[in-house]
Design an enzyme around this catalytic site. Structure first.
Site, PDB file in Angstrom:
ATOM      1  N   ASN A 173       0.800  -1.207   0.000  1.00  0.00           N
ATOM      2  CA  ASN A 173       0.000   0.000   0.000  1.00  0.00           C
ATOM      3  C   ASN A 173       0.836   1.261   0.000  1.00  0.00           C
ATOM      4  OD1 ASN A 173      -2.780  -1.295   0.691  1.00  0.00           O
ATOM      5  ND2 ASN A 173      -1.289  -2.197   2.066  1.00  0.00           N
ATOM      6  N   ALA A 224      -6.513  -1.485   3.506  1.00  0.00           N
ATOM      7  CA  ALA A 224      -5.177  -1.599   2.930  1.00  0.00           C
ATOM      8  C   ALA A 224      -4.158  -1.245   4.021  1.00  0.00           C
ATOM      9  CB  ALA A 224      -5.048  -0.732   1.687  1.00  0.00           C
ATOM     10  N   SER A 225      -3.207  -0.357   3.743  1.00  0.00           N
ATOM     11  CA  SER A 225      -2.133  -0.103   4.719  1.00  0.00           C
ATOM     12  C   SER A 225      -2.566   0.694   5.936  1.00  0.00           C
ATOM     13  CB  SER A 225      -0.961   0.602   4.041  1.00  0.00           C
ATOM     14  OG  SER A 225      -0.047  -0.339   3.560  1.00  0.00           O
ATOM     15  N   VAL A 226      -3.753   1.259   5.931  1.00  0.00           N
ATOM     16  CA  VAL A 226      -4.260   1.851   7.168  1.00  0.00           C
ATOM     17  C   VAL A 226      -4.380   0.766   8.235  1.00  0.00           C
ATOM     18  CG1 VAL A 226      -6.233   3.058   8.213  1.00  0.00           C
ATOM     19  CG2 VAL A 226      -5.391   3.749   5.959  1.00  0.00           C
ATOM     20  N   TYR A 239       9.966   1.285   3.415  1.00  0.00           N
ATOM     21  CA  TYR A 239       8.630   0.744   3.651  1.00  0.00           C
ATOM     22  C   TYR A 239       8.611  -0.754   3.395  1.00  0.00           C
ATOM     23  CZ  TYR A 239       3.526   0.890   3.804  1.00  0.00           C
ATOM     24  OH  TYR A 239       2.210   0.725   4.148  1.00  0.00           O
TER      25      TYR A 239
END
Length: 874
Positions: A2, A110-112, A203
């Site tokens: 993400n 997603a990446s949240v 990341y």
């Protein structure tokens, strides 16, 4: 899998973004993995000012417009101190549902999701079941990296390879990846770390999947159960849960969830979970905007963890060298810790949560349409900027020849700003500009791979000679002569123009700058070659397409093959190309072709023959044999191609007719007259010493001089040379001839070769090719002679040309490419320029768009100048 986003200290918004983007076409099991994209938007203020009525009103109307343009399907909530002061829901929960979205709709975060994973780790730490600096191997025994800790995973400082890369390399397309299989991939293949743990920030989705496994191991239960017990139930998050492929607990699989989709060519196509989504940790937590606001407010309390624990999550990570990076435990950090945020992008979802801690303001954005523009416009509005809503226009009712060589198809093309947005059977958006193509043909803008038109743009930026024949991009720096890239950059700053320009770097220019204009008639020294290589490397770094040579001209004729190869190697180092007006197009044609083939083979660089031709009468009809030689070279791995203009006469200097450079030799002059050009059909275009000769054939001038054609040819060269000596400051060509010396069948044969693209070799005046090369191909070689099909001809003017230049985002009508387009009438398209009137405008080119703007309509320029300097793709 993400995108994470957070303000920097200077950022006006949440758009300091570190992105890892992966695009999957899951239905076809074709995966494309793209690398990290880092980009930073800096300003003088942070995002959060007080939300005011104007902000909210503008956000509301902007989201409405975006929805009308099929660019927003989602939910937005803005809150202060937990109270919603703005909410907007537009769109449906899935492509197959008529159920509208609400703030209770559950989106894939997603990446949240990462902030929830971090929270569970923090909870386990408070329970003394783990410590942040524990080694991962303590909990996952198969994990092969002994020095990586839980803290490294939390803060993206582990250096681990991304699991997507490993899965795509080692797993088959029917194998759903899960956490255990991911761990086994790491254990089996042990990919090298990108850096020592704690040394850098990068990341890492892999790190968070490992955290998911650690949570399950330490909590002694499936992670979805622990999540429900430790977060969802205590906060009464009724629409928040974990869902991934092949879950061990089936009850969440039946929960209502928003399904991701992608807008493609006028249709919403499913774009949801794929075979990598059996993992949990980096994504696949679902939640609603209402629940995320509850979560946001809970972080101000001790409901989940103590305030001191929470504060550590919002503290920038310290690297091994003592510096910090603005990321904590699942949150990006900015504004001296006052702002924390994260975005999530995966399959059809683009999400954001951003919190201004000191003022308790919150932005929540959840979307399911694979379009992140809402994040941009909200940021702009809250920074008191005008939102950049894309301007769209629809070209409908056209026959689309897309530049790939595929058959024409009926349809429409939608432009958004300067790019092609969609192709297909499209309906107009509300208030959208619609252009009726009336059944005519729409093609990509034509790309001229060999042009000398730049000079005319200085005084005539509307680019009529190009636009009137459908050309939207010209390639200059040909025949060994070029401008510096810095000069071209300055040109575009001073003079907006109605055509794109790309450029090679010329060998002759490098020789002139290095050796001096008076010392070109010799071989360069090793020191001079070294200096030229450094200059070429500098130009390549600034975006030059590669190296060009004009080996038949005096300025380069005396250079040896070694010099060219050494320079070509430099171009190759920078992913460039080599194009050449080869050393001979007549008596030494075979050797000249061998030379360019060998340059391509030794330098391992794509090579292109400029305006391929056979200029010696005795060799006419041998184009098939030349093509056979070129094909043989290609079969051995040499990427050799050619371009061609559709005429049997050329435009150059008189001296070119003396291959041995013996301009006073009667035998050579006679050979030129008998073999290299037709004096009765060759016209002097420019002759500064005696302008009255201009427009006359060589044989006509011979009659005026009362001499034979061979003698006249030598006299003209002598007169021109004397004029040059007496006028050293004279600018431009002193003499130019349009020489008839090619066979029509050879031209047709070369044009039919699959590796030949179309060019003009033209300028704003002189040879008619400058105003009619491309329309002549369409009229003569397609409509009349049927030498090539419409689709193949367009391919040779667009997609193939772009490929030969190394340009990747033009030349085909494909979503995402620049909107360079030509609308023409196949029944009437025609070149009108000829020897007598070399600047007559072509007909049948109805409209031309350049970077999304209409620059030519109904035989006239529109006054728009959106041309760009195109630089080589690195």
């Amino acid at each position: 899998m993400n995108i994470i986003t957070f303000c920097t200290e200077l950022s006006p918004s949440f758009f300091t973004i570190i992105t890892k983007s992966i695009t999957f076409i899951a239905m076809k099991y074709i995966y494309k993995l793209t690398a990290y994209l880092f980009y930073f938007t800096l300003s003088l203020h942070c995002l959060f000012a007080q939300f005011n009525k104007n902000h909210l009103k503008t956000i509301d109307s902007t989201l409405t417009v975006l929805h009308q343009k099929a660019m927003f399907n989602g939910v937005v909530v803005l809150a202060e101190k937990g109270k919603i002061i703005f909410q907007k829901e537009l769109g449906l929960e899935s492509t197959e549902s008529n159920k509208p979205l609400t703030i209770q709709s559950s989106f894939n975060l997603a990446s949240v999701s990462k902030q929830f994973m971090a929270m569970m780790i923090m909870q386990l730490k408070e329970q003394n079941k783990l410590q942040y600096d524990d080694k991962v191997q303590q909990y996952l025994q198969k994990f092969p990296y002994p020095n990586i800790t839980i803290r490294h995973l939390l803060t993206h400082t582990s250096g681990l390879e991304e699991y997507e890369t490993l899965a795509l390399k080692y797993n088959n397309t029917l194998d759903t990846l899960d956490n255990q299989k991911m761990l086994e991939l790491l254990a089996t293949y042990q990919p090298a770390l990108h850096f020592l743990p704690g040394e850098k920030w990068e990341y890492s989705n892999t790190g968070y999947v490992l955290l998911g496994s650690i949570i399950s191991q330490v909590a002694a239960m499936p992670i979805e159960v622990f999540f429900k017990q430790s977060i969802a139930n205590p906060l009464q998050l009724n629409n928040t849960y974990i869902h991934y492929l092949k879950m061990r607990i089936a009850d969440t699989a039946s929960k209502k969830r928003v399904l991701g989709f992608t807008r493609a060519n006028g249709k919403n196509e499913p774009n949801d979970l794929i075979r990598l989504d059996g993992v949990i940790g980096d994504g696949n937590i679902y939640s609603s905007a209402a629940d995320l606001l509850k979560w946001d407010q809970a972080l101000y309390t001790n409901k989940l963890v103590a305030a001191t624990t929470m504060q550590e999550a919002f503290t920038p990570v310290k690297l091994n060298n003592g510096t910090t990076f603005n990321y904590g435990f699942g949150w990006g950090i900015s504004n001296d810790g006052k702002t924390v945020s994260h975005t999530g992008s995966w399959v059809g979802f683009r999400n954001l949560i951003e919190r201004q801690i000191d003022t308790n303001q919150t932005i929540i954005l959840l979307t399911s349409g694979n379009n992140g523009i809402a994040r941009t416009v909200i940021s702009e509005i809250l920074a008191n900027q005008t939102p950049s809503i894309p301007v769209t226009q629809l070209i409908n009712n056209v026959q689309i020849i897309d530049g790939t060589g595929l058959p024409a198809k009926k349809g429409s093309v939608r432009i958004s700003n300067d790019k092609i947005l969609e192709i297909g059977n499209l309906s107009p958006f509300k208030n959208e500009q619609v252009i009726n193509g009336n059944g005519l043909t729409l093609a990509p803008g034509f790309i001229d791979t060999h042009s000398h038109h730049l000079g005319s743009l200085k005084n005539k930026p509307e680019a009529i000679p190009m636009a009137s024949q459908g050309i939207t991009t010209i390639t200059i720096g040909q025949d060994g002569e070029s401008y510096a890239m810095d000069t071209l950059v300055e040109f575009f700053k001073r003079r907006p123009v109605a055509v794109n320009v790309a450029s090679y770097t010329g060998q002759s220019t490098l020789r002139d700058e290095t050796m001096g204009a008076d010392h070109l008639l010799r071989i360069a020294t090793e020191a001079e070659i070294k200096e030229m290589k450094l200059k070429l490397a500098n130009e390549m770094k600034k975006g030059s397409l590669g190296l060009s040579t004009g080996l038949e001209y005096e300025s380069a004729f005396y250079s040896n093959r070694n010099e060219v190869i050494e320079l070509a190697k430099v171009a190759k180092e920078y992913n460039g190309r080599y194009i050449s007006h080869i050393r001979s197009e007549d008596i030494n044609l075979e050797e000249a072709i061998d030379e360019i083939i060998n340059i391509g083979r030794i330098a391992k660089i794509p090579v292109q023959i400029s305006h391929i031709k056979i200029a010696k009468k005795d060799l006419w009809g041998t184009a098939p044999q030349v093509i056979e030689k070129l094909q043989a070279a290609r079969s051995t791995g040499v990427d050799i191609t050619a371009d061609i203009y559709p005429y049997n006469f050329w435009n150059s200097t008189l001296k070119i007719l003396f291959p041995n450079r013996d301009y006073t030799n009667p035998v050579s002059a006679a050979f030129a007259v008998n073999q290299l050009f037709d004096a009765d059909q060759s016209v002097l275009i420019r002759f500064a010493p005696e302008p009255s000769y201009e427009g006359k054939t060589v044989s006509a001038i011979a009659t005026m001089m009362k001499a034979d054609n061979a003698t006249t040819l030598m006299k003209l060269i002598s007169i021109a040379e004397d004029f040059r000596k007496k006028n050293p400051d004279y600018k431009g060509n002193i003499e130019t001839i349009m020489g008839k010396s090619m066979d029509d069948q050879d031209v047709a044969d070369f044009m039919s070769w699959p590796m030949t693209n179309i060019c003009s070799d033209g300028s704003g005046s002189g040879h008619p090719r400058g105003h009619g090369a491309f329309t002549r191909v369409l009229a003569k070689y397609v409509r009349e002679q049927k030498t090539v099909s419409w689709e193949n001809a367009i391919y040779k003017m667009t997609g193939l040309s772009a490929e030969h230049l190394g340009i990747k985002d033009r030349g085909t009508i494909v979503a995402g490419n620049y909107a360079d387009l030509v609308l023409f009438n196949p029944a009437t398209v025609k070149d009108n320029a000829d020897v007598k009137n070399g600047t007559a405008i072509s007909t049948g080119i109805e409209m031309v768009w350049l970077n999304g703007q209409l620059i030519y309509n109904k035989q006239k320029a529109t006054g728009k100048y959106p041309g760009k300097l195109i630089k080589r793709d690195f």
